[in-house]
Design an enzyme around this catalytic site. Sequence first.
Site, PDB file in Angstrom:
ATOM      1  CD  GLN A 170      -2.714   1.246   2.475  1.00 59.33           C
ATOM      2  OE1 GLN A 170      -2.206   1.655   3.516  1.00 59.33           O
ATOM      3  NE2 GLN A 170      -3.979   0.854   2.398  1.00 59.33           N
ATOM      4  CE1 TYR A 210      -4.583   7.495   5.986  1.00 62.36           C
ATOM      5  CE2 TYR A 210      -2.634   6.800   4.799  1.00 62.36           C
ATOM      6  CZ  TYR A 210      -3.468   6.690   5.883  1.00 62.36           C
ATOM      7  OH  TYR A 210      -3.210   5.779   6.872  1.00 62.36           O
ATOM      8  NE  ARG A 248     -13.514  -5.005  11.036  1.00 61.53           N
ATOM      9  CZ  ARG A 248     -14.692  -4.378  11.031  1.00 61.53           C
ATOM     10  NH1 ARG A 248     -15.167  -3.895  12.167  1.00 61.53           N
ATOM     11  NH2 ARG A 248     -15.375  -4.234   9.918  1.00 61.53           N
TER      12      ARG A 248
END
Length: 395
Positions: free
Chosen positions: A100, A170, A347
């Site tokens: 990423q 971001y 998760r």
Amino acid sequence: MAAPDVFAPVQLGPVTLRNRTVKAATFEGRAPEGQVTDSLIDYHLAVARGGIGLTTVAYLAVAPEGRTHREQIVVGEHSLAGLARMADAIHETGAAIAGQVGHAGPVANGRSNGVKAIAASPMPSPLSMQMVKSATEADLTRVTKAYVATARTLVRAGFDVLELHMAHSYLISSFLAPGLNRRKDSWNGSLEARARLARQVARAVRDEVGDEVAVTAKISVSDGFKGGVTTADGIAFAQLLEADGTIDALQLSGGSSLMNPMYLFRGETPVKEFAASMPLPVRLGMRTPVGRSFLKSYEFTEAYFRPKALQFREALSLPLMLLGGINRRDTMEQAMADGFDFVAMGRAVLREPDLVNQLQAGEVATGICIHCNRCMPTIYSGTRCPVITPEPIQI
């Protein structure tokens, strides 16, 4: 026509993946010196051995001020050997590896990083208690070049996929969001103007790497705050990227790390655990009404981004990755029937790294993650599921 098998091999740009499952980028908290550690490799090896098709290394910053805080990897010659060692280890399992690639912009903690954060426009940072600076033309030229250099380094390290981070407030996302972009120059105004940095970075990276690796982008189905990227904006932005021909697939995310993080995660809101993990000024701030409102509460439902993601699917031809609370085999199969090309999980595989193997073998039909979100505050002490690993990770 029958929906594709989520567990069958698939092409992502020039890369062949063994299946259509993706480990979403979630910060691992395992690079205290800004270097790849055995613990970071083991974290990704667990899900790779557990059957995931593509595992994504989170928060590989393109510049020092682009880290969310200092304990993150800035990609360069100094980190190349460790990144290559990690890529080799993942490849031995049969999985592929993505990096990423991002610049945190206003989500960066300038005090932790020792260098002021930059964003589309100046704003106070709740993380550093400093002012975030407005990025200059020189900054944007430098950052674009840094994306290119980072991309080349990751290709040299053996990474298969580059995920350009264009969501969560971001740097690139701060330009896209009207409420965060208050500039009076050519980087603001129409959506095309606000998307200029994103498209510039994607074009520069694609021109650098060609078809050596796949290039994807993480974008927002909705930022979840007033002045953020809306679903309509997100679709129009995705259409621009598609027309540019620079991206092999889009991962559909949402929320804002700065303004509304729980919009992305849904489920229980671990306010007490978050406060305990924060520096004292932030901890005190979270006790105020404004601080308490930062961590909103959203009910968890399986595949909660699906309704908005379906609007993207209808408007685009690009391959799409569905993200957001995917824990069950029937959800994966529904995603394939809906026309999505990949499913991204976070998760669920943190709780059960071998969940994909279990689902594929028919041993289980659903994962056991309870979406308590207590994993979120553990990013500062080694990201883990505290239900099964309560103590901090020793790195």
